[in-house]
Design a protein around this motif. Sequence first.
Motif, short mmCIF file in Angstrom:
data_model
loop_
_atom_site.label_atom_id
_atom_site.label_comp_id
_atom_site.label_asym_id
_atom_site.label_seq_id
_atom_site.Cartn_x
_atom_site.Cartn_y
_atom_site.Cartn_z
N LYS A 237 32.37 38.64 30.44
CA LYS A 237 33.65 37.93 30.52
C LYS A 237 34.82 38.90 30.54
CE LYS A 237 31.92 33.77 28.35
NZ LYS A 237 31.98 32.89 27.21
N VAL B 148 35.44 40.08 34.06
CA VAL B 148 36.05 39.05 34.90
C VAL B 148 37.54 38.97 34.61
CG1 VAL B 148 36.09 36.57 35.42
CG2 VAL B 148 33.90 37.73 35.03
N ILE B 149 37.91 38.99 33.34
CA ILE B 149 39.33 38.91 32.97
C ILE B 149 40.08 40.15 33.45
CG2 ILE B 149 40.93 38.86 31.02
CD1 ILE B 149 38.87 37.02 29.63
N TYR C 52 40.82 39.83 37.06
CA TYR C 52 41.98 38.95 37.28
C TYR C 52 43.28 39.70 36.99
CZ TYR C 52 45.60 35.58 36.31
OH TYR C 52 46.80 34.92 36.29
N ILE D 277 40.88 39.08 41.71
CA ILE D 277 40.51 37.68 41.88
C ILE D 277 41.66 36.80 41.41
CG2 ILE D 277 38.02 38.07 41.64
CD1 ILE D 277 38.18 37.14 38.74
N GLU E 192 39.57 31.52 40.60
CA GLU E 192 38.28 32.19 40.71
C GLU E 192 37.79 32.68 39.35
OE1 GLU E 192 38.52 34.05 45.20
OE2 GLU E 192 39.55 35.08 43.58
N CYS E 193 38.71 33.21 38.57
CA CYS E 193 38.39 33.68 37.22
C CYS E 193 37.87 32.53 36.37
CB CYS E 193 39.62 34.32 36.60
SG CYS E 193 39.35 35.04 34.97
N SER F 261 41.12 25.89 34.50
CA SER F 261 42.16 26.87 34.85
C SER F 261 43.21 27.02 33.76
CB SER F 261 42.84 26.47 36.16
OG SER F 261 41.93 26.55 37.22
N ILE G 153 42.12 29.35 30.84
CA ILE G 153 42.09 30.78 31.15
C ILE G 153 43.33 31.49 30.60
CG2 ILE G 153 43.19 30.67 33.43
CD1 ILE G 153 40.18 32.81 32.59
N VAL H 35 43.49 35.24 28.93
CA VAL H 35 44.21 36.30 29.61
C VAL H 35 45.34 36.83 28.75
CG1 VAL H 35 45.64 36.80 31.63
CG2 VAL H 35 43.56 35.47 31.88
#
Length: 54
Positions: free
Chosen positions: A3, A6-7, A10, A15, A19-20, A28, A31, A35
């Motif tokens: 994870k 992925v962050i 972003y 991305i 998408e994240c 969404s 997130i 973040v």
Amino acid sequence: MDKRKVIMAYRKGFITMQECAQILGIDSMQILGFVDAPDQTVHAEPYIKQSIHV
């Protein structure tokens, strides 16, 4: 997939937010909490340190 990676993807602009969120399997709007986390760690549940002595 990790994870944190992925962050970071972003944050670096590789991305989109949608998408994240899709990769992480969350909404969404959720997130934003991940973040904006200052320590850049994502945990599903808190770690609780317990003594082995009862």
